[in-house]
Scaffold this active site. Structure first.
Site, PDB file in Angstrom:
ATOM      1  N   HIS A   1     -10.662  -5.498  -3.303  1.00  8.38           N
ATOM      2  CA  HIS A   1      -9.005  -5.668  -2.709  1.00  8.38           C
ATOM      3  C   HIS A   1      -9.276  -5.929  -1.391  1.00  8.38           C
ATOM      4  O   HIS A   1      -9.989  -5.405  -0.557  1.00  8.38           O
ATOM      5  CB  HIS A   1      -8.196  -4.464  -3.238  1.00  8.38           C
TER       6      HIS A   1
ATOM      7  N   ASP B   1       0.815  -1.237   0.062  1.00 14.44           N
ATOM      8  CA  ASP B   1      -0.109   0.047   0.031  1.00 14.44           C
ATOM      9  C   ASP B   1       0.941   1.164   0.112  1.00 14.44           C
ATOM     10  O   ASP B   1       1.765   1.273   0.699  1.00 14.44           O
ATOM     11  CB  ASP B   1      -0.907   0.258   1.133  1.00 14.44           C
TER      12      ASP B   1
HETATM   13  P1  5GP Z   1      -9.513   1.464   0.077  1.00 19.00           P
HETATM   14  O1  5GP Z   1      -9.467   2.693   0.694  1.00 19.00           O
HETATM   15  O2  5GP Z   1     -10.172   1.460  -1.292  1.00 19.00           O
HETATM   16  O3  5GP Z   1     -10.009   0.263   0.885  1.00 19.00           O
HETATM   17  O4  5GP Z   1      -8.176   1.112  -0.275  1.00 19.00           O
HETATM   18  C1  5GP Z   1      -7.305   1.621  -1.161  1.00 19.00           C
HETATM   19  C2  5GP Z   1      -6.001   1.598  -0.869  1.00 19.00           C
HETATM   20  O5  5GP Z   1      -5.137   1.957  -2.113  1.00 19.00           O
HETATM   21  C3  5GP Z   1      -5.570   2.765   0.360  1.00 19.00           C
HETATM   22  O6  5GP Z   1      -4.976   1.941   1.178  1.00 19.00           O
HETATM   23  C4  5GP Z   1      -4.555   3.592  -0.726  1.00 19.00           C
HETATM   24  O7  5GP Z   1      -3.318   3.939   0.205  1.00 19.00           O
HETATM   25  C5  5GP Z   1      -3.912   2.451  -1.755  1.00 19.00           C
HETATM   26  N1  5GP Z   1      -3.441   3.262  -2.978  1.00 19.00           N
HETATM   27  C6  5GP Z   1      -4.328   4.031  -3.487  1.00 19.00           C
HETATM   28  N2  5GP Z   1      -3.407   4.657  -4.801  1.00 19.00           N
HETATM   29  C7  5GP Z   1      -2.443   3.790  -4.787  1.00 19.00           C
HETATM   30  C8  5GP Z   1      -1.232   3.620  -5.534  1.00 19.00           C
HETATM   31  O8  5GP Z   1      -1.366   4.234  -6.556  1.00 19.00           O
HETATM   32  N3  5GP Z   1      -0.423   2.606  -5.403  1.00 19.00           N
HETATM   33  C9  5GP Z   1      -0.522   1.949  -4.367  1.00 19.00           C
HETATM   34  N4  5GP Z   1       0.758   0.865  -3.964  1.00 19.00           N
HETATM   35  N5  5GP Z   1      -1.345   1.799  -3.441  1.00 19.00           N
HETATM   36  C10 5GP Z   1      -2.647   2.936  -3.457  1.00 19.00           C
END
Ligand code: 5GP
Length: 116
Positions: free
Chosen positions: A101, A31
Protein backbone atom coordinates in the site's frame (compact mmCIF):
# COMPACT_ATOMS: atom_id res chain seq x y z
CA UNK A 1 -3.58 -20.36 4.69
CA UNK A 2 -2.59 -16.94 5.92
CA UNK A 3 -5.17 -14.61 7.47
CA UNK A 4 -6.68 -12.04 5.10
CA UNK A 5 -5.01 -8.65 5.49
CA UNK A 6 -6.79 -5.72 7.12
CA UNK A 7 -7.16 -4.17 3.66
CA UNK A 8 -8.76 -7.31 2.25
CA UNK A 9 -11.14 -7.34 5.21
CA UNK A 10 -12.00 -3.68 4.59
CA UNK A 11 -12.61 -4.42 0.92
CA UNK A 12 -14.83 -7.34 1.89
CA UNK A 13 -16.84 -5.08 4.21
CA UNK A 14 -15.73 -6.88 7.39
CA UNK A 15 -14.01 -3.80 8.81
CA UNK A 16 -15.71 -0.42 8.33
CA UNK A 17 -13.87 2.23 6.33
CA UNK A 18 -14.75 5.08 4.05
CA UNK A 19 -13.58 4.11 0.59
CA UNK A 20 -12.65 7.36 -1.15
CA UNK A 21 -12.40 5.95 -4.63
CA UNK A 22 -11.58 2.85 -6.58
CA UNK A 23 -10.71 1.48 -9.97
CA UNK A 24 -10.91 -2.09 -11.14
CA UNK A 25 -7.61 -2.87 -9.42
CA UNK A 26 -6.97 -0.34 -6.66
CA UNK A 27 -8.87 1.50 -3.95
CA UNK A 28 -8.20 4.38 -1.57
CA UNK A 29 -9.14 5.14 2.01
CA UNK A 30 -8.19 7.50 4.81
CA UNK A 31 -5.56 6.26 7.21
CA UNK A 32 -7.09 5.55 10.63
CA UNK A 33 -4.12 7.22 12.40
CA UNK A 34 -3.19 10.21 10.20
CA UNK A 35 0.41 11.41 10.29
CA UNK A 36 -0.29 14.51 8.18
CA UNK A 37 -3.30 16.75 7.54
CA UNK A 38 -4.10 14.58 4.55
CA UNK A 39 -3.11 10.95 4.96
CA UNK A 40 -4.63 8.53 2.48
CA UNK A 41 -3.76 4.97 1.54
CA UNK A 42 -3.79 3.55 -1.99
CA UNK A 43 -4.11 -0.21 -1.99
CA UNK A 44 -4.30 -2.84 -4.73
CA UNK A 45 -7.42 -4.95 -4.35
CA UNK A 46 -5.24 -8.05 -4.67
CA UNK A 47 -3.11 -8.96 -1.63
CA UNK A 48 -0.68 -10.85 -3.88
CA UNK A 49 2.26 -8.47 -3.31
CA UNK A 50 3.66 -7.82 0.16
CA UNK A 51 5.73 -4.72 -0.62
CA UNK A 52 6.54 -2.28 -3.39
CA UNK A 53 9.65 -4.13 -4.62
CA UNK A 54 7.64 -7.32 -5.10
CA UNK A 55 4.95 -5.32 -6.86
CA UNK A 56 7.41 -3.52 -9.13
CA UNK A 57 8.95 -6.84 -10.15
CA UNK A 58 5.65 -8.69 -10.53
CA UNK A 59 3.25 -6.12 -11.97
CA UNK A 60 4.81 -2.76 -12.87
CA UNK A 61 1.62 -1.55 -14.53
CA UNK A 62 -0.28 -2.00 -11.27
CA UNK A 63 2.38 0.04 -9.48
CA UNK A 64 2.04 2.74 -12.13
CA UNK A 65 -1.72 2.68 -11.62
CA UNK A 66 -1.25 3.20 -7.88
CA UNK A 67 1.05 6.17 -8.51
CA UNK A 68 -1.40 7.75 -10.96
CA UNK A 69 -4.27 7.22 -8.54
CA UNK A 70 -2.26 8.78 -5.69
CA UNK A 71 -1.69 11.89 -7.81
CA UNK A 72 -5.42 12.19 -8.54
CA UNK A 73 -6.26 11.83 -4.86
CA UNK A 74 -3.70 14.44 -3.87
CA UNK A 75 -5.16 16.84 -6.41
CA UNK A 76 -8.59 16.27 -4.91
CA UNK A 77 -7.80 16.14 -1.19
CA UNK A 78 -4.87 18.49 -0.62
CA UNK A 79 -4.90 22.27 -0.93
CA UNK A 80 -1.99 22.48 -3.32
CA UNK A 81 -1.85 19.04 -4.95
CA UNK A 82 1.59 18.37 -3.45
CA UNK A 83 2.21 15.13 -1.59
CA UNK A 84 4.68 12.56 -0.40
CA UNK A 85 4.26 8.97 -1.54
CA UNK A 86 5.63 6.49 1.00
CA UNK A 87 5.92 2.73 0.84
CA UNK A 88 7.14 1.31 4.14
CA UNK A 89 8.97 -1.89 3.35
CA UNK A 90 9.77 -4.28 6.17
CA UNK A 91 8.97 -4.36 9.86
CA UNK A 92 11.96 -2.25 10.86
CA UNK A 93 10.85 0.45 8.43
CA UNK A 94 7.45 0.64 10.08
CA UNK A 95 5.49 -1.69 7.83
CA UNK A 96 2.66 -3.29 9.78
CA UNK A 97 0.40 -4.55 6.99
CA UNK A 98 2.06 -6.88 4.51
CA UNK A 99 -0.34 -6.15 1.67
CA UNK A 100 1.40 -3.51 -0.41
CA UNK A 101 0.00 0.00 0.00
CA UNK A 102 1.11 3.57 -0.63
CA UNK A 103 0.75 6.34 1.94
CA UNK A 104 -0.25 9.66 0.33
CA UNK A 105 0.76 12.45 2.72
CA UNK A 106 0.02 16.08 2.09
CA UNK A 107 -1.75 19.24 3.06
CA UNK A 108 1.14 20.60 5.09
CA UNK A 109 3.22 17.99 6.82
CA UNK A 110 3.12 17.68 10.59
CA UNK A 111 6.29 17.30 12.68
CA UNK A 112 5.32 13.70 13.32
CA UNK A 113 5.05 12.89 9.65
CA UNK A 114 8.66 13.92 8.98
CA UNK A 115 10.02 12.19 12.05
CA UNK A 116 11.05 15.38 13.86
P1 5GP B 1 2.18 0.46 7.32
O1 5GP B 1 2.52 0.72 8.76
O2 5GP B 1 2.02 -1.02 7.06
O3 5GP B 1 3.05 1.14 6.32
O4 5GP B 1 0.77 1.15 7.09
C1 5GP B 1 -0.42 0.63 7.58
C2 5GP B 1 -1.33 1.81 7.81
O5 5GP B 1 -2.65 1.32 7.92
C3 5GP B 1 -1.02 2.56 9.11
O6 5GP B 1 -0.71 3.91 8.81
C4 5GP B 1 -2.28 2.42 9.94
O7 5GP B 1 -2.61 3.59 10.65
C5 5GP B 1 -3.34 2.07 8.89
N1 5GP B 1 -4.41 1.22 9.39
C6 5GP B 1 -4.28 0.13 10.19
N2 5GP B 1 -5.48 -0.42 10.44
C7 5GP B 1 -6.39 0.35 9.78
C8 5GP B 1 -7.82 0.29 9.65
O8 5GP B 1 -8.50 -0.58 10.19
N3 5GP B 1 -8.40 1.26 8.89
C9 5GP B 1 -7.68 2.25 8.26
N4 5GP B 1 -8.36 3.13 7.54
N5 5GP B 1 -6.34 2.32 8.36
C10 5GP B 1 -5.70 1.39 9.10
Amino acid sequence: MTEPSIFTRILDGEIPAEILGETERVFALRDIAPQAPVHLLVVPKSAEYRNVAELAAGDPSLLAEMVAFAKELAAEYTEDGDYRLVFNSGENAGQTIFHVHAHVLGGGLTEKSVGA
